[in-house]
Design a protein around this motif. Sequence first.
Motif, mmCIF file in Angstrom:
data_model
loop_
_atom_site.group_PDB
_atom_site.id
_atom_site.type_symbol
_atom_site.label_atom_id
_atom_site.label_comp_id
_atom_site.label_asym_id
_atom_site.label_seq_id
_atom_site.Cartn_x
_atom_site.Cartn_y
_atom_site.Cartn_z
ATOM 1 N N ALA A 58 0.824 -1.214 0.000
ATOM 2 C CA ALA A 58 0.000 0.000 0.000
ATOM 3 C C ALA A 58 0.861 1.268 0.000
ATOM 4 O O ALA A 58 0.386 2.332 -0.403
ATOM 5 N N LEU A 59 2.123 1.165 0.431
ATOM 6 C CA LEU A 59 3.009 2.333 0.490
ATOM 7 C C LEU A 59 3.878 2.492 -0.750
ATOM 8 O O LEU A 59 4.545 3.504 -0.917
ATOM 9 N N VAL A 60 3.877 1.498 -1.646
ATOM 10 C CA VAL A 60 4.729 1.528 -2.839
ATOM 11 C C VAL A 60 4.164 2.522 -3.852
ATOM 12 O O VAL A 60 2.976 2.480 -4.185
ATOM 13 N N VAL A 61 5.021 3.421 -4.341
ATOM 14 C CA VAL A 61 4.595 4.390 -5.360
ATOM 15 C C VAL A 61 5.269 4.148 -6.705
ATOM 16 O O VAL A 61 4.799 4.635 -7.732
ATOM 17 N N ALA A 62 6.392 3.401 -6.727
ATOM 18 C CA ALA A 62 7.080 3.075 -7.976
ATOM 19 C C ALA A 62 7.946 1.842 -7.758
ATOM 20 O O ALA A 62 8.445 1.612 -6.657
ATOM 21 N N ALA A 63 8.128 1.066 -8.829
ATOM 22 C CA ALA A 63 8.987 -0.115 -8.760
ATOM 23 C C ALA A 63 9.399 -0.476 -10.172
ATOM 24 O O ALA A 63 8.608 -0.364 -11.114
ATOM 25 N N LYS A 64 10.668 -0.902 -10.314
ATOM 26 C CA LYS A 64 11.128 -1.355 -11.625
ATOM 27 C C LYS A 64 12.323 -2.276 -11.459
ATOM 28 O O LYS A 64 13.001 -2.272 -10.433
ATOM 29 N N GLU A 65 12.566 -3.056 -12.509
ATOM 30 C CA GLU A 65 13.745 -3.912 -12.546
ATOM 31 C C GLU A 65 14.953 -3.059 -12.875
ATOM 32 O O GLU A 65 14.853 -2.084 -13.632
ATOM 33 N N VAL A 66 16.090 -3.393 -12.279
ATOM 34 C CA VAL A 66 17.338 -2.673 -12.558
ATOM 35 C C VAL A 66 18.419 -3.695 -12.913
ATOM 36 O O VAL A 66 18.341 -4.858 -12.526
ATOM 37 N N PRO A 67 19.458 -3.248 -13.654
ATOM 38 C CA PRO A 67 20.513 -4.182 -14.044
ATOM 39 C C PRO A 67 21.361 -4.613 -12.853
ATOM 40 O O PRO A 67 21.325 -3.978 -11.794
ATOM 41 N N PRO A 68 22.149 -5.670 -13.028
ATOM 42 C CA PRO A 68 23.027 -6.115 -11.939
ATOM 43 C C PRO A 68 24.020 -5.012 -11.568
ATOM 44 O O PRO A 68 24.333 -4.154 -12.392
ATOM 45 N N PRO A 69 24.527 -5.062 -10.337
ATOM 46 C CA PRO A 69 25.491 -4.040 -9.927
ATOM 47 C C PRO A 69 26.791 -4.193 -10.706
ATOM 48 O O PRO A 69 27.126 -5.295 -11.155
ATOM 49 N N PRO A 70 27.536 -3.107 -10.881
ATOM 50 C CA PRO A 70 28.833 -3.225 -11.555
ATOM 51 C C PRO A 70 29.786 -4.044 -10.690
ATOM 52 O O PRO A 70 29.623 -4.123 -9.472
ATOM 53 N N PRO A 71 30.793 -4.664 -11.315
ATOM 54 C CA PRO A 71 31.740 -5.438 -10.507
ATOM 55 C C PRO A 71 32.490 -4.528 -9.537
ATOM 56 O O PRO A 71 32.723 -3.353 -9.831
ATOM 57 N N ARG A 72 32.830 -5.097 -8.397
ATOM 58 C CA ARG A 72 33.593 -4.331 -7.407
ATOM 59 C C ARG A 72 34.980 -4.047 -7.954
ATOM 60 O O ARG A 72 35.593 -4.895 -8.584
ATOM 61 N N ARG A 73 35.464 -2.848 -7.662
ATOM 62 C CA ARG A 73 36.819 -2.511 -8.077
ATOM 63 C C ARG A 73 37.813 -3.065 -7.073
ATOM 64 O O ARG A 73 37.495 -3.232 -5.895
ATOM 65 N N ASN A 74 39.018 -3.341 -7.544
ATOM 66 C CA ASN A 74 40.083 -3.804 -6.649
ATOM 67 C C ASN A 74 40.451 -2.683 -5.686
ATOM 68 O O ASN A 74 40.423 -1.509 -6.066
ATOM 69 N N PRO A 75 40.808 -3.033 -4.454
ATOM 70 C CA PRO A 75 41.210 -1.978 -3.525
ATOM 71 C C PRO A 75 42.469 -1.281 -4.018
ATOM 72 O O PRO A 75 43.315 -1.882 -4.670
ATOM 73 N N ARG A 76 42.534 -0.002 -3.709
ATOM 74 C CA ARG A 76 43.715 0.767 -4.108
ATOM 75 C C ARG A 76 44.897 0.364 -3.247
ATOM 76 O O ARG A 76 44.754 0.084 -2.073
ATOM 77 N N THR A 77 46.042 0.370 -3.855
ATOM 78 C CA THR A 77 47.269 0.086 -3.102
ATOM 79 C C THR A 77 48.080 1.364 -3.028
ATOM 80 O O THR A 77 47.682 2.399 -3.560
ATOM 81 N N GLY A 78 49.218 1.316 -2.435
ATOM 82 C CA GLY A 78 50.092 2.488 -2.277
ATOM 83 C C GLY A 78 50.509 3.084 -3.607
ATOM 84 O O GLY A 78 50.050 2.686 -4.671
ATOM 85 N N ALA A 79 51.415 4.047 -3.574
ATOM 86 C CA ALA A 79 51.879 4.753 -4.772
ATOM 87 C C ALA A 79 52.436 3.760 -5.796
ATOM 88 O O ALA A 79 53.039 2.763 -5.442
ATOM 89 N N GLN A 80 52.217 4.085 -7.039
ATOM 90 C CA GLN A 80 52.676 3.199 -8.113
ATOM 91 C C GLN A 80 53.835 3.783 -8.852
ATOM 92 O O GLN A 80 54.015 4.886 -9.048
#
Length: 80
Positions: A58-80
Amino acid sequence: MNSPRPQDFLLNTASGTRVVVRYRLDNGFTDALGYLLSVTDSACTIRTRQSDVEIPLALVVAAKEVPPPPPRRNPRTGAQ
């Protein structure tokens, strides 16, 4: 052209589908983004990153399908 009601979309969507659901709160609106776990005639349950959220239909005003989440990025490491 009449758009389908968001409640009808949820009732006809397979469990495991990634969705976003906008619903009313006392002070405005909020969204739940995640995977549809279940739907009954009165409520749906969405598994978000934080927790499972049960939303009265009764409280829903909108709903839709969404694509899968993007892949997680690798954690950043120190200076390169």
